[in-house]
Structures are given as C-alpha cells and as structure tokens.
Scaffold this active site. Sequence first.
Site, PDB file in Angstrom:
ATOM      1  N   LYS A  30       0.659  -1.106   0.038  1.00  0.00           N
ATOM      2  CA  LYS A  30       0.111  -0.109   0.010  1.00  0.00           C
ATOM      3  C   LYS A  30       0.952   1.369   0.000  1.00  0.00           C
ATOM      4  CE  LYS A  30      -4.078  -2.511   2.026  1.00  0.00           C
ATOM      5  NZ  LYS A  30      -4.362  -2.910   3.451  1.00  0.00           N
ATOM      6  N   GLN A  64      -4.857  -1.633   9.543  1.00  0.00           N
ATOM      7  CA  GLN A  64      -4.355  -2.916   8.939  1.00  0.00           C
ATOM      8  C   GLN A  64      -5.108  -4.177   9.867  1.00  0.00           C
ATOM      9  OE1 GLN A  64      -3.229  -3.695   5.496  1.00  0.00           O
ATOM     10  NE2 GLN A  64      -3.786  -5.536   6.085  1.00  0.00           N
ATOM     11  N   ASP A 108     -11.232   2.633   3.728  1.00  0.00           N
ATOM     12  CA  ASP A 108     -11.626   0.965   3.540  1.00  0.00           C
ATOM     13  C   ASP A 108     -13.111   0.651   3.066  1.00  0.00           C
ATOM     14  OD1 ASP A 108      -9.546  -0.534   3.331  1.00  0.00           O
ATOM     15  OD2 ASP A 108      -8.980  -0.673   5.380  1.00  0.00           O
TER      16      ASP A 108
END
Length: 283
Positions: free
Chosen positions: A53, A97, A120
Amino acid sequence: MSAILIDGKETAARIREEVKAKANELLERGIPVTLAVVMVGDNPASAVYVRNKQKACDEVGILSVTHHLEEATSEEALLKLVHDLNEDDNINGILVQLPLPEHINEKKILLAIDPDKDVDGFHPMNVGRLCTGEEGFVSCTPAGIIELLQRYEIATEGKECVIIGRSNIVGKPMIQLMLKENATVTVCHSKTKNLQEVCARADILIAALGKERFVKQDFVKEGAVVIDVGINRDENNKLCGDVDFETVKEKASYITPVPGGVGPMTIAMLLKNCCIAGERQHR
Ligand code: NAP
C-alpha cells in the site's frame, strides 16, 4: 467458445494513472493527499500488505504515513492514535490494517475511525450510506468489481446476478452495489440449498467464498459473466481462485483470471478513495 478475459492488472494500472493525475491536481490546489496506515504487531502477511500500500501510494503521489505499533499496544493507546488522526487536518484517509492482536476489539477500533476518512469503507456509517444510496466510501474489492464491469461495458440492468458469499467486506457490499446497477440479485452462502442450480441461473456470477476452484462448469450458464474474487493456494501452492478457470472459461462470455483479475483492483480503489477523501474534505 472461449471467454473474453477481464484484465484487472491493466485496468488497475489505468486507474492508478487517473489517480496520479487527480492527486497531482489536488496537490496544485494545496491538498497533498495523505493516507495514515496503522499496523499493530508483526503479522508477516499484514507487513506485506502495508508495504504494498505504501509503495502504491508513492507511485501515484499520495503521501503515506505509517504508524507501526508493537504487538502489546493497548486498545486505549490505539483508540487515542485513531482519535488523533481523525483530528489531524493533514490526514485525509485512515487505514487500520487487520487483523489486530486478540486483546484489541477490532469493531471498536473500526467504529472509532472518522467515517469521512474511512477509505476502506468498513465503518458501519459507510455501510449504511451504501444501503441508503448516500455519498460515502465503499469497500475496495466490491467497488473494484463494479469498475471492471463498467469499463468492460458489461450490461447489468435487469440481469440475474448471483453472489456466492456474504462477508462484510465482499459479499454484502456487492449485493448493494449490484442492486444500484439495477441487477436482480441473489446471494448464496454455506447454507444455500441447490447452490449449483441457483448459480446456473446467473447472467453475472460473482464467486467470493474462498474455496479453491469450487465453481465448476455446471455452475455456469452458457455466456455468463464470471467474476472470481477468491485468492487461494492449491495443493501445489499455486495461486488460484474460487472458479475452475480452465473449464469455466469455455462456457463464460467474460471471466476474471486469478491472479490478475479482481485482486489488483483492490489497492487501485483504495488509492482512488484517498483522493475522493482529500477532495471532499476541502470542498
Ligand atoms: P469469508 O469472510 O470467509 O466469507 C466466505 C463466504 O462464503 C461466507 O459468507 C460463507 O458462507 C460462504 N461460503 C463458504 N463456503 C461456501 C460453500 N461451500 N458454499 C457456499 N457458500 C460458501 O471470505 P471473504 O473475506 O469474503 O473472501 C472470500 C474470498 O475472496 C477469499 O478467497 C479471499 O481471499 C478473497 N478476497 C480477495 C480480495 C481481493 O483483493 N481480491 C479481497 C477480499 C477477499 P457463511 O456466511 O454461511 O459462512
């Protein structure tokens, strides 16, 4: 007949180019798009995802700030960090994460993220916004599937769409997105009866169950569009999807391969969401 291959790698590369131009345009307007990535502990898979990422952000001119906290970090300390990032006007997107260590309540952390920085799309507020058709963020993998369908000009209106899987990050948001595209949607799961029969009705079949090569040729109607979300390892440790690609491609009209189909779209959509967040926060 052999299906047309839906090339996620190439499509994702094109989206990254578009994001790069957008990030540059925002920078010129004084908005350096910035993503905060939070990782707790040393899960090796998570470390790879976080690195990928960061690298993807670098390539398109999005700044990424990584907070790598030790495994023993308390829930309270993590909540404090999320709160600080929410308050920081220089941060446009926040990504925590997963998975988090067991002593931390994942739901509590995701709930603490400002929904307007939730790139997200996991926050219940964004899930709700998707259901009611309001502006928000959509989970990246399902959003990537919609991009693929649109860019390949695959008609969805009035089509029978069958989704296998009802997870919060893929199956469930996919239901809402396909409804928005005016498809008639059926969702299947581990308790579905006559799964093969239900799937064989689909004009668009989306497999997101996480079982290697589960979807065989007899699950697929002649000419159907087959989207394979699965990422599995077979007995030879070879990457494969939820669809038995070699046989199904002979019956489908369009098909996504694994690797190189849905997978590359996920990070591309995350980058796109970061720019959207930056732009929305400054309008
Ligand atoms: P998940 O949370 O494990 O959910 C799997 C879903 O499939 C569940 O709803 C389950 O039903 C259903 N299912 C399992 N076995 C089934 C069966 N035999 N028949 C019918 N339904 C069945 O998985 P996920 O997170 O959605 O991920 C699914 C796959 O996509 C995995 O291979 C994952 O690695 C991959 N994935 C890829 C990306 C990407 O970037 N490309 C992103 C996310 C996930 P129940 O609800 O009844 O248990």
